[in-house]
Design a protein around this motif. Sequence first.
Motif, PDB file in Angstrom:
ATOM      1  N   UNK A  44      57.937 -11.883  33.939  1.00 47.75           N
ATOM      2  CA  UNK A  44      59.011 -10.647  33.656  1.00 47.75           C
ATOM      3  C   UNK A  44      58.270  -9.542  33.445  1.00 47.75           C
ATOM      4  N   UNK A  45      58.659  -8.290  33.991  1.00 49.56           N
ATOM      5  CA  UNK A  45      58.077  -7.132  34.046  1.00 49.56           C
ATOM      6  C   UNK A  45      58.703  -6.004  33.227  1.00 49.56           C
ATOM      7  N   UNK A  46      58.473  -5.581  31.914  1.00 51.80           N
ATOM      8  CA  UNK A  46      59.221  -4.822  31.244  1.00 51.80           C
ATOM      9  C   UNK A  46      59.059  -3.563  31.728  1.00 51.80           C
ATOM     10  N   UNK A  47      60.093  -2.799  32.447  1.00 51.75           N
ATOM     11  CA  UNK A  47      60.066  -1.506  32.911  1.00 51.75           C
ATOM     12  C   UNK A  47      60.760  -0.279  32.253  1.00 51.75           C
ATOM     13  N   UNK A  48      61.675  -0.849  30.921  1.00 56.34           N
ATOM     14  CA  UNK A  48      62.248   0.095  30.121  1.00 56.34           C
ATOM     15  C   UNK A  48      62.678  -0.354  29.222  1.00 56.34           C
ATOM     16  N   UNK A  49      62.409   0.581  27.906  1.00 50.32           N
ATOM     17  CA  UNK A  49      62.788  -0.098  26.421  1.00 50.32           C
ATOM     18  C   UNK A  49      63.339   1.158  25.779  1.00 50.32           C
ATOM     19  N   UNK A  50      64.428   1.401  25.033  1.00 48.12           N
ATOM     20  CA  UNK A  50      64.738   1.999  23.886  1.00 48.12           C
ATOM     21  C   UNK A  50      65.287   1.275  22.767  1.00 48.12           C
ATOM     22  N   UNK A  51      66.058   1.889  21.862  1.00 44.29           N
ATOM     23  CA  UNK A  51      66.347   1.054  20.640  1.00 44.29           C
ATOM     24  C   UNK A  51      67.433   0.029  20.905  1.00 44.29           C
ATOM     25  N   UNK A  52      68.247   0.323  22.133  1.00 40.16           N
ATOM     26  CA  UNK A  52      69.280  -0.539  22.298  1.00 40.16           C
ATOM     27  C   UNK A  52      69.164  -1.872  23.216  1.00 40.16           C
ATOM     28  N   UNK A  53      68.216  -1.494  24.218  1.00 41.81           N
ATOM     29  CA  UNK A  53      68.041  -2.362  25.390  1.00 41.81           C
ATOM     30  C   UNK A  53      66.850  -2.452  25.922  1.00 41.81           C
ATOM     31  N   UNK A  54      66.285  -3.567  26.564  1.00 39.59           N
ATOM     32  CA  UNK A  54      65.328  -3.677  27.447  1.00 39.59           C
ATOM     33  C   UNK A  54      65.532  -4.090  28.959  1.00 39.59           C
ATOM     34  N   UNK A  55      64.832  -3.423  29.794  1.00 41.49           N
ATOM     35  CA  UNK A  55      65.053  -3.726  31.273  1.00 41.49           C
ATOM     36  C   UNK A  55      63.816  -4.452  31.856  1.00 41.49           C
ATOM     37  N   UNK A  56      63.863  -5.541  32.505  1.00 45.04           N
ATOM     38  CA  UNK A  56      63.078  -6.317  33.014  1.00 45.04           C
ATOM     39  C   UNK A  56      63.052  -6.660  34.597  1.00 45.04           C
ATOM     40  N   UNK A  57      62.183  -6.297  35.178  1.00 41.11           N
ATOM     41  CA  UNK A  57      62.197  -6.469  36.628  1.00 41.11           C
ATOM     42  C   UNK A  57      61.556  -8.151  36.894  1.00 41.11           C
ATOM     43  N   UNK A 222      69.458   3.526  32.393  1.00 38.47           N
ATOM     44  CA  UNK A 222      68.897   4.614  33.059  1.00 38.47           C
ATOM     45  C   UNK A 222      68.495   4.175  34.724  1.00 38.47           C
ATOM     46  N   UNK A 223      68.968   5.271  35.476  1.00 42.17           N
ATOM     47  CA  UNK A 223      68.575   5.183  36.956  1.00 42.17           C
ATOM     48  C   UNK A 223      67.088   5.303  37.287  1.00 42.17           C
ATOM     49  N   UNK A 224      66.210   5.807  36.411  1.00 48.93           N
ATOM     50  CA  UNK A 224      64.977   5.987  36.591  1.00 48.93           C
ATOM     51  C   UNK A 224      63.959   5.860  35.480  1.00 48.93           C
ATOM     52  N   UNK A 225      62.955   5.565  35.487  1.00 46.38           N
ATOM     53  CA  UNK A 225      61.903   5.527  34.374  1.00 46.38           C
ATOM     54  C   UNK A 225      60.703   5.902  34.852  1.00 46.38           C
ATOM     55  N   UNK A 226      60.407   6.452  36.216  1.00 42.78           N
ATOM     56  CA  UNK A 226      59.320   6.959  36.689  1.00 42.78           C
ATOM     57  C   UNK A 226      59.823   8.326  37.344  1.00 42.78           C
ATOM     58  N   UNK A 227      58.932   8.832  38.266  1.00 43.29           N
ATOM     59  CA  UNK A 227      59.329  10.029  38.811  1.00 43.29           C
ATOM     60  C   UNK A 227      60.571  10.019  39.663  1.00 43.29           C
ATOM     61  N   UNK A 228      60.760   8.832  40.387  1.00 44.51           N
ATOM     62  CA  UNK A 228      61.705   8.605  41.393  1.00 44.51           C
ATOM     63  C   UNK A 228      62.948   7.671  40.725  1.00 44.51           C
ATOM     64  N   UNK A 229      64.056   7.840  41.043  1.00 44.71           N
ATOM     65  CA  UNK A 229      65.145   6.928  40.584  1.00 44.71           C
ATOM     66  C   UNK A 229      64.844   5.358  41.214  1.00 44.71           C
ATOM     67  N   UNK A 230      64.946   4.387  40.284  1.00 53.04           N
ATOM     68  CA  UNK A 230      64.682   3.000  40.550  1.00 53.04           C
ATOM     69  C   UNK A 230      65.803   2.252  40.729  1.00 53.04           C
ATOM     70  N   UNK A 231      67.003   2.248  40.061  1.00 55.68           N
ATOM     71  CA  UNK A 231      68.142   1.719  40.369  1.00 55.68           C
ATOM     72  C   UNK A 231      69.235   2.555  41.160  1.00 55.68           C
TER      73      UNK A 231
END
Length: 271
Positions: A44-57, A222-231
């Motif tokens: 599982x690769x963690x791609x986004x995190x804030x105080x509420x959620x984590x998103x894994x690929x 979030x739709x993106x966590x880099x320069x381009x949208x991911x979702x």
Amino acid sequence: MMNKVLYCVGIVLLICSACEQSRVKNAALPMTEQLIGSENASVDSLVFQDKMIRIYKIDSISFFKERQQADYRRDTIASISDVKVARKLLQGRVIFGDYIPGKDMEIDTLLEGNLIAQVRLNDGRLLTAGKTEGAIDLLENVFVKYFPSEEILLLEGGHTTDQAIDLRQGKWDVEEIGNLDYVYFSKHKKYRLNGMFNGQECSSYFLQKKENEVYLTYAQIPLDWTDNFELCTLKEIFWKEDRQVYFRNFFYGAPDDERAGFYRVDIIAEN
């Protein structure tokens, strides 16, 4: 006689050597299988995190394994798309009509149509087409459906954008209300995934939490966590209990896009 003895001893030694090699070869099999298994193990690769959620690929093996084991059934929210039925249910609260012939920015409430001339929210405030400043522009949206259980009107604007009015909560911000056709409830309906189409290539998504019998915005996806949208477009969605939601990210017109794949969102905090 001595030659026969030496011959027999040689045969025995050869047999013992072969047996030993066989045991060594067989002993190595579990290690080989373990190495193969480790190469295929999910990471599982963690791609986004804030105080509420984590998103894994995650990989496809993990995704389909969890989906197969998931005790999940989607509950949809009942809606009414027949404007005639909706008009009767909303009598005294919503006034429908159609454009006056030759006057595209005026609504005749005596005509049958899927335009909305006025909305009376539960708190008594009025939204009037072309007259209510700072509110949703009713003149540029048409009725799509009504969700009686949540007292929400779904409208459609230009470029098929979603718009919505929450009569109960007195809201008309679609980014807080969403399009209830997007909703996926968690197992015990403590949370739900919601979303809407904003007229661009991709939809937007967010999580809501149930508070005092209504669902309020909990966290944005979030739709993106880099320069381009991911979702872009979430498909094959399912929940695991009340804290994890899985989905496949999909790009229409480009199904092989390298950003497509499988994801898991973990809820990690509560308001």
